[in-house]
Design a protein around this motif. Structure first.
Motif, PDB file in Angstrom:
ATOM      1  N   PHE A   4       6.116  48.038  87.174  1.00 34.66           N
ATOM      2  CA  PHE A   4       7.133  47.086  86.741  1.00 34.66           C
ATOM      3  C   PHE A   4       7.306  47.112  85.222  1.00 34.66           C
ATOM      4  O   PHE A   4       8.440  47.116  84.725  1.00 34.66           O
ATOM      5  CB  PHE A   4       6.786  45.671  87.199  1.00 34.66           C
TER       6      PHE A   4
ATOM      7  N   GLU B   2       9.257  50.275  84.245  1.00 33.47           N
ATOM      8  CA  GLU B   2      10.673  50.149  84.581  1.00 33.47           C
ATOM      9  C   GLU B   2      11.368  49.124  83.696  1.00 33.47           C
ATOM     10  O   GLU B   2      12.526  49.298  83.321  1.00 33.47           O
ATOM     11  CB  GLU B   2      10.845  49.783  86.058  1.00 33.47           C
TER      12      GLU B   2
ATOM     13  N   LEU C 286      11.754  41.872  91.583  1.00 30.26           N
ATOM     14  CA  LEU C 286      11.466  42.940  90.629  1.00 30.26           C
ATOM     15  C   LEU C 286      12.753  43.608  90.145  1.00 30.26           C
ATOM     16  O   LEU C 286      12.864  43.973  88.974  1.00 30.26           O
ATOM     17  CB  LEU C 286      10.525  43.968  91.248  1.00 30.26           C
TER      18      LEU C 286
ATOM     19  N   THR D 254      14.378  43.377  86.017  1.00 38.70           N
ATOM     20  CA  THR D 254      14.688  44.510  85.151  1.00 38.70           C
ATOM     21  C   THR D 254      16.103  44.328  84.628  1.00 38.70           C
ATOM     22  O   THR D 254      17.022  44.042  85.397  1.00 38.70           O
ATOM     23  CB  THR D 254      14.563  45.851  85.900  1.00 38.70           C
TER      24      THR D 254
ATOM     25  N   SER E  86      14.208  53.326  90.867  1.00 37.44           N
ATOM     26  CA  SER E  86      13.144  52.354  90.624  1.00 37.44           C
ATOM     27  C   SER E  86      12.840  51.550  91.888  1.00 37.44           C
ATOM     28  O   SER E  86      11.699  51.153  92.110  1.00 37.44           O
ATOM     29  CB  SER E  86      13.511  51.425  89.473  1.00 37.44           C
TER      30      SER E  86
ATOM     31  N   PHE F  55       9.290  50.890  93.434  1.00 33.82           N
ATOM     32  CA  PHE F  55       8.852  49.528  93.735  1.00 33.82           C
ATOM     33  C   PHE F  55       8.441  49.392  95.195  1.00 33.82           C
ATOM     34  O   PHE F  55       7.427  48.763  95.506  1.00 33.82           O
ATOM     35  CB  PHE F  55       9.954  48.518  93.427  1.00 33.82           C
TER      36      PHE F  55
END
Length: 158
Positions: A64, A67, A109, A113, A145, A149
């Motif tokens: 995380f 990213e 998540l 971002t 991503s 994840f």
């Protein structure tokens, strides 16, 4: 797993109280000693050893952070350009995750971002609708991503 963490913290406190001075360093040393003790007696514990989950959680946190930094750099580059050339839009992401916890964690998540926000989750919990700041660049990076994840979330929750 929670009982193992509590037991490890109890061992750390006992270790700290047996030292001449109480300090955070002696607590950390006691935590490490407790971790080793729990690893040695893992066969006698009713659940699997929590070290694997701890490593998976740390791995998810590092993924995380990576990213987050990469997407922050991308958003900053786009903002600092004299003429902003973005094409915002909504696209869908298919997920293989099961259960509310896994899908919620993935959507959080993605939302954390910069440059992308999960707008809605389909009733079947297999499709996420994501709004991106720049569709040509963001959709590919969000999907990439998202796969990273997903893999990390599966390691933590399964």
């Amino acid at each position: 797993m929670p009982i193992q963490v509590l037991l490890n913290i109890l061992i750390a406190f006992l270790w700290m109280f047996l030292q001449e001075q109480w300090s955070a360093l002696s607590f950390i040393g006691g935590y490490i000693v407790g971790f080793i003790i729990l690893f040695m007696i893992r066969r006698f514990l009713p659940t699997s050893f929590y070290g694997k989950k701890l490593v998976a959680i740390i791995s998810l946190l590092l993924v995380f952070i990576r990213e987050l930094v990469l997407s922050s750099i991308t958003v900053t580059k786009q903002i600092l350009q004299p003429k902003i050339k973005v094409t915002p839009g909504i696209f869908t992401i298919k997920t293989e995750l099961e259960g509310e916890l896994e899908v919620t964690l993935l959507s959080l998540l993605i939302c954390l971002t910069p440059g992308s926000v999960v707008v809605e989750i389909a009733p079947d919990s297999k499709t996420l609708f994501v709004h991106a700041m720049d569709i040509p660049e963001s959709s590919e990076s969000v999907i990439k991503s998202q796969k990273i994840f997903e893999k990390a979330i599966k390691e933590v929750t399964r």
